[in-house]
Scaffold this motif. Structure first.
Motif: not given
Length: 347
Positions: A104-113
């Protein structure tokens, strides 16, 4: 409309507000540090789990921020402590480690900004708190207290928090044989008001810095307690007045680092008589540093905006002893809060 005399339990509302930054910290851990992948790889390469020192060194993390983060991840069920080592749980390995089919790392990374994520990453690396509530500018909350407008705003917020917590605290410590209490950093005087309502013969003074002291006087007069709860102006770090047999720190120590906490406890020890009481009312991490989860989440907010964190009962016991206090006990109050009680050593 019939007036309800029984107050409902607002604990979940406290938790929602106090834990507002916790999810953003998990996003940072996953998307910026990729911590669980690193821990999994370290364990396989070294045939031994990593400790917090290795984590801090590899990711350039501040020790206080790392401690808050690891405690939160343990409380969240994503890490476990094995002695002084930390190990990802099965959930973390299945969903937050590179190479998993359910990654799920990419799913979380979509909110990194998200702005708070940027703030938290900076705090993790530097250890310096971000601006209060992510506001513009570089001033931390304690410096902004010099502004009458901000002092009034933050004191009103703490007053609102204490309306429910104050009576529970007063009930929890009503049996302490104190006659005069100094409410150190007592803000609006909401806890002093609760104490004199429960114990009419008790004398309470709030010790606050200007301009918060003026805000406290106004609020105490508004609620009709100005004749029962006094206000003394001063700097708690410079020393505390005598003539009291108990000191109360309610939601104060969590705003400060270890050095400042030790200084405050030393000031209390110098001002209190032998046998005098010390009460630290706050949210506290358990001895195992594994939670409770709502407290660990609140500690993230404190890490973000102050030099402090939620202290564990074990840490307070140690600092009590250093300052000359005997630890007595820890009593629950309300909404995940506890009162840690000490007594000035007679020896």
């Amino acid at each position: 409309m019939r007036h309800e005399t029984v107050v409902t339990d607002p604990t979940e509302l406290y938790r929602l507000r106090d834990g507002v930054y916790a999810a953003d910290l998990l996003i940072v851990v996953v998307a910026e540090l990729d911590l669980f992948t690193w821990l999994d790889r370290y364990e396989r390469e070294h045939d031994d789990p990593a400790g917090i020192e290795q984590v801090c060194g590899a990711h350039h993390l501040d020790p206080r921020a790392a401690d808050v983060t690891i405690t939160y991840l343990v409380a969240r069920g994503l890490l476990v402590r094995v002695g002084d080592r930390i190990v990802p749980t099965r959930v973390a390995r299945d969903h937050l480690v590179a190479g998993s089919p359910y990654d799920l790392r990419a799913y979380y990374a979509s909110l990194r900004e998200r702005p708070t994520c940027r703030d938290l990453l900076a705090v993790l690396r530097s250890g310096r708190p971000a601006a209060w509530a992510g506001a513009g500018g570089q001033e931390v909350w304690s410096d902004r207290l010099a502004s009458p407008e901000f002092a009034a705003s933050i004191t009103a917020a703490m007053d609102a928090r204490g309306a429910y917590l104050g009576p529970a605290l007063a009930e929890a410590i009503a049996d302490l044989p104190a006659r005069a209490v100094l409410d150190v950093g007592g803000g609006s005087g909401i806890y002093g008001s609760a104490l004199v309502e429960r114990l009419p013969d008790l004398r309470v003074d709030v010790f606050e810095r200007p301009p918060v002291d003026d805000v406290a006087r106004t609020l105490l007069a508004t609620r009709g307690h100005a004749d029962r709860v006094g206000v003394v102006a001063g700097d708690m770090f410079a020393g505390l007045p005598g003539e009291y047999d108990a000191h109360l720190y309610s939601h104060v120590l969590h705003d400060w680092g270890a050095g400042e906490v030790r200084r405050l406890l030393a000031n209390s020890a110098a001002a209190l008589p032998p046998g005098g009481w010390l009460v630290v009312h706050d949210t506290h991490i358990d001895d195992e540093r594994s939670g409770p989860l709502p407290v660990a989440e609140y500690s993230v907010l404190l890490m973000h905006s102050t030099p402090g964190k939620c202290w564990s009962v074990a840490e307070l016991r140690g600092m009590f002893a250093e300052a000359g206090f005997d630890y007595v006990e820890c009593r629950p109050t309300a909404a995940d809060r506890t009162a840690v009680i000490g007594r000035r050593a007679r020896r």
